[in-house]
Design an enzyme around this catalytic site. Structure first.
Site, PDB file in Angstrom:
ATOM      1  N   GLU A  72       0.845  -1.205   0.000  1.00  7.67           N
ATOM      2  CA  GLU A  72       0.000   0.000   0.000  1.00  7.67           C
ATOM      3  C   GLU A  72       0.877   1.250   0.000  1.00  7.67           C
ATOM      4  O   GLU A  72       0.654   2.186   0.780  1.00  7.67           O
ATOM      5  CB  GLU A  72      -0.941  -0.003   1.209  1.00  7.67           C
ATOM      6  CG  GLU A  72      -2.028  -1.052   1.129  1.00  7.67           C
ATOM      7  CD  GLU A  72      -3.118  -0.868   2.188  1.00  7.67           C
ATOM      8  OE1 GLU A  72      -2.867  -0.211   3.204  1.00  7.67           O
ATOM      9  OE2 GLU A  72      -4.242  -1.365   1.971  1.00  7.67           O
ATOM     10  N   GLU A  90      -6.186  -7.961  -0.810  1.00 12.13           N
ATOM     11  CA  GLU A  90      -6.587  -8.036   0.596  1.00 12.13           C
ATOM     12  C   GLU A  90      -8.092  -7.859   0.648  1.00 12.13           C
ATOM     13  O   GLU A  90      -8.593  -6.733   0.620  1.00 12.13           O
ATOM     14  CB  GLU A  90      -5.903  -6.948   1.427  1.00 12.13           C
ATOM     15  CG  GLU A  90      -4.455  -7.238   1.705  1.00 12.13           C
ATOM     16  CD  GLU A  90      -3.827  -6.208   2.624  1.00 12.13           C
ATOM     17  OE1 GLU A  90      -4.559  -5.650   3.469  1.00 12.13           O
ATOM     18  OE2 GLU A  90      -2.632  -5.956   2.472  1.00 12.13           O
TER      19      GLU A  90
HETATM   20  C1  GLA Z   1      -3.968  -2.810   4.978  1.00 10.87           C
HETATM   21  C2  GLA Z   1      -2.562  -3.394   5.108  1.00 10.87           C
HETATM   22  C3  GLA Z   1      -2.554  -4.680   5.895  1.00 10.87           C
HETATM   23  C4  GLA Z   1      -3.386  -4.550   7.150  1.00 10.87           C
HETATM   24  C5  GLA Z   1      -4.804  -4.122   6.783  1.00 10.87           C
HETATM   25  C6  GLA Z   1      -5.708  -3.946   7.974  1.00 10.87           C
HETATM   26  O1  GLA Z   1      -4.629  -3.418   4.005  1.00 10.87           O
HETATM   27  O2  GLA Z   1      -1.995  -3.611   3.838  1.00 10.87           O
HETATM   28  O3  GLA Z   1      -1.235  -5.004   6.208  1.00 10.87           O
HETATM   29  O4  GLA Z   1      -2.800  -3.603   7.979  1.00 10.87           O
HETATM   30  O5  GLA Z   1      -4.745  -2.876   6.151  1.00 10.87           O
HETATM   31  O6  GLA Z   1      -5.789  -5.097   8.709  1.00 10.87           O
END
Ligand code: GLA
Length: 584
Positions: free
Chosen positions: A158, A234
């Protein structure tokens, strides 16, 4: 040997379309004896792939160590995935977020306050390069084209939510390719135009992270990734908790409908999490968007497989949805059985302040150092000085990260909590030995506070006068967890910390246990030397998960380091998890 590539619309395994049905399973959050069990349960939910992050700071607690043993044996984990007939996705960061201490970045990296964070800066990049070389030495031989399970590797995490330094991303790609990684490389970003644009570079396959409004989010992703497979890297099907909040849950029905929407669009998916596991030891991270929010020990995440590896309503709902699109093998795992229920009075204790030298060595400092100025960086430290201010006075710290308990001549004066922005307290007669126990409760893992120091920041004043000449004792966790019972005193009732408390319990056979911390204040627990993690009366979590492989038939030992007050010095083992109240 097989190959895995990106086609016009699909991932291609040996030239044939392959939909990635993946589940996040962090080897570092699951006892290694249980990896195979969790992987098999993923397969039986209909998944064909396991995804894991790699936590740099767990593998490299100090710059000269790279630990790949036991619970950190990434090579063994990936082998088990392959042996289960599944593929693997590896996300080595170096930043992983993941509610993990410092988002995976080692605290030692930031000893030099000028080192760069997640950007092109020579010292940061040199350390990252060395780290990635170590990880890829494990991953390279088990890529799919060498007969192993690894089909995808993710660059950063991210990144568009943090920065837009494309040269940094290019450097990561260069290190990755130089290490022989030839499987397709991906990035993941939250599905906004800004983040998707900032978080990737040409040649990397863009994917997105979200848990709702799938069709709309995939359309946004498509604008930034015009060809190839759409992937939700995700798929947030649950959420994490922080101390002092409620337990977050989501409806299995809604999550299943969302999954159906994703699959009907033809997208690939990685469930975040398939099985969350536990922040064993002192590994949980925190958020701070104005208020410090430390993540709890459980990473149950309300995921399809619960913290103890048992299927939930979500597991069955997802399995059913997947079966509409793909063959799902075998039968679902059986429901959880109640864990053994019993009570152990904790009969021995050692007050920490009676002889602090047993738990570490005092060092003299003329001005108060932060934890990050000490070697090795502690999680707990005692700070000691002598004051002589006959009237009442105000003791004030620059900033407390994250919890400070203050004692004058051995008597408790008060506790300061970072999440309450507390940093000062009044002392009625400020004469004698002042001792402060300071606690790191998890480094921030998201946003601009990554890499910030811990401990007392900015020194201390007494009635506005800077306080000098401190003795500092970093607590040695190995010493705390024992064995130390030989000269402990009997414990009969309630007890104020800091104190070490211990006892033994007997089991007929090993089994998963749920340790109820009701009546305990704030601290850390070990069973047979294995650190279960932090507990806190702030909740919402009440029980700590004890994985079966940690205990044995016969005598077992429990050690508790209580920094608050134990109103009930008893270890109760509950039949199931108690993760606290929900908002629903
Ligand atoms: C983002 C991050 C993950 C995690 C999620 C929340 O997607 O990439 O590593 O922190 O948020 O659980």
């Amino acid at each position: 040997m097989p190959d895995f590539t990106i086609g016009e619309r699909d991932f291609l395994l040996d030239g044939r379309p392959f939909r990635v049905l993946s589940g996040a399973l962090h080897y570092f959050r699951v006892h290694p004896d249980l990896w195979a069990d969790r992987i098999d349960k993923a397969r039986r939910m209909g998944l064909n792939t396991i995804e894991t992050y790699v936590p740099w700071n767990a593998h490299a607690p100090t710059p000269d160590v790279f630990d790949l043993s036991g619970g950190l044996d990434l090579g063994r984990f990936l082998r088990l995935v392959g042996e289960a007939g599944m593929k693997a996705i590896v996300r080595p960061g170096p930043f992983i977020c993941a509610e993990w201490d410092n988002g995976g970045l080692p605290a030692w990296l930031f000893r030099d306050p000028d080192v760069g964070v997640r950007r092109t800066e020579p010292r940061y990049l040199a350390a990252v390069r060395e780290y990635l070389e170590r990880v890829y030495a494990v991953v390279e031989p088990v890529q799919v084209q060498h007969g192993g399970p690894v089909i995808l590797v993710q660059i950063e995490n991210e990144y568009g939510a943090f920065g837009d330094d494309k040269t940094y991303l290019e450097a990561l790609v260069e290190y990755t390719k130089a290490a022989g990684i030839t499987v397709p490389l991906t990035t993941v970003d939250q599905p906004t135009d800004d983040m998707l644009a900032a978080g990737s570079i040409d040649g990397l396959h863009k994917t997105a992270s979200f848990g709702s409004r799938s069709a709309e989010r995939l359309a946004t992703l498509r604008r930034h990734q015009p060809t190839g497979p759409l992937m939700c890297s995700e798929f947030w099907n649950g959420w994490f908790d922080y101390w002092g909040s409620h337990h977050h849950t989501t409806s299995a029905e809604d999550a299943a409908a969302e999954l159906d929407a994703l699959l009907s669009e033809g997208a690939s998916v990685n469930f975040y999490m398939f099985h969350g596991g536990t922040n064993f030891g002192l590994t949980s991270g925190a958020n701070d968007k104005g208020v410090y929010r430390p993540t709890i020990t459980s990473y149950d995440y309300d995921a399809p497989l619960d913290e103890a590896g048992n299927p939930t309503a979500k597991y069955h709902a997802f399995r059913e949805v997947i079966a509409r699109y793909h063959d799902v093998p075998g039968v679902p795992p059986p429901a959880a059985r109640p864990a053994p229920e019993f009570t152990v009075p904790l009969g021995h204790h050692v007050p920490l302040l009676d002889s602090p030298e047993r738990w570490g060595a005092w060092q003299h400092h003329s001005t108060l150092p932060t934890f990050d100025e000490l070697t090795p960086t502690p999680h707990f430290a005692l700070l000691r000085t002598w004051i002589d201010h006959p009237g009442p006075a105000v003791l004030c710290f620059g900033e407390v990260r994250d919890r400070a308990s203050v004692f004058l001549n051995g008597q408790p004066v008060g506790v300061l909590l970072r999440e309450h922005h507390q940093r000062a307290l009044g002392i009625s007669k400020a004469v004698g030995e002042l001792v402060v126990l300071v606690e790191d409760r998890g480094r921030v893992n998201y946003g601009p506070r990554i890499g910030e120091p811990k401990g007392v920041i900015g020194g201390a004043t007494l009635d506005g006068e800077p306080m000098r000449n401190w003795d500092v004792l970093p607590l040695d966790l190995d010493a705390l967890r024992g064995p130390w019972h030989v000269d402990s005193a009997p414990l009969a009732g309630q007890v104020g910390g800091p104190v070490l408390v211990r006892d033994e319990f007997t089991l007929d056979e090993p089994a998963d246990l749920h340790l109820d911390t009701k009546g305990w204040g704030n601290g850390v627990v070990w069973v047979n030397g294995f650190c279960l993690g932090r507990y806190s009366s702030l909740g919402p979590q009440r029980t700590l998960y004890v994985p079966g492989p940690v205990v044995r038939a016969g005598v077992n030992e429990i050690v508790v380091f209580e920094t608050g007050v134990m109103t009930s010095p008893v270890a109760r083992f509950a039949p199931g998890p108690l993760l606290g109240h929900t908002e629903l």
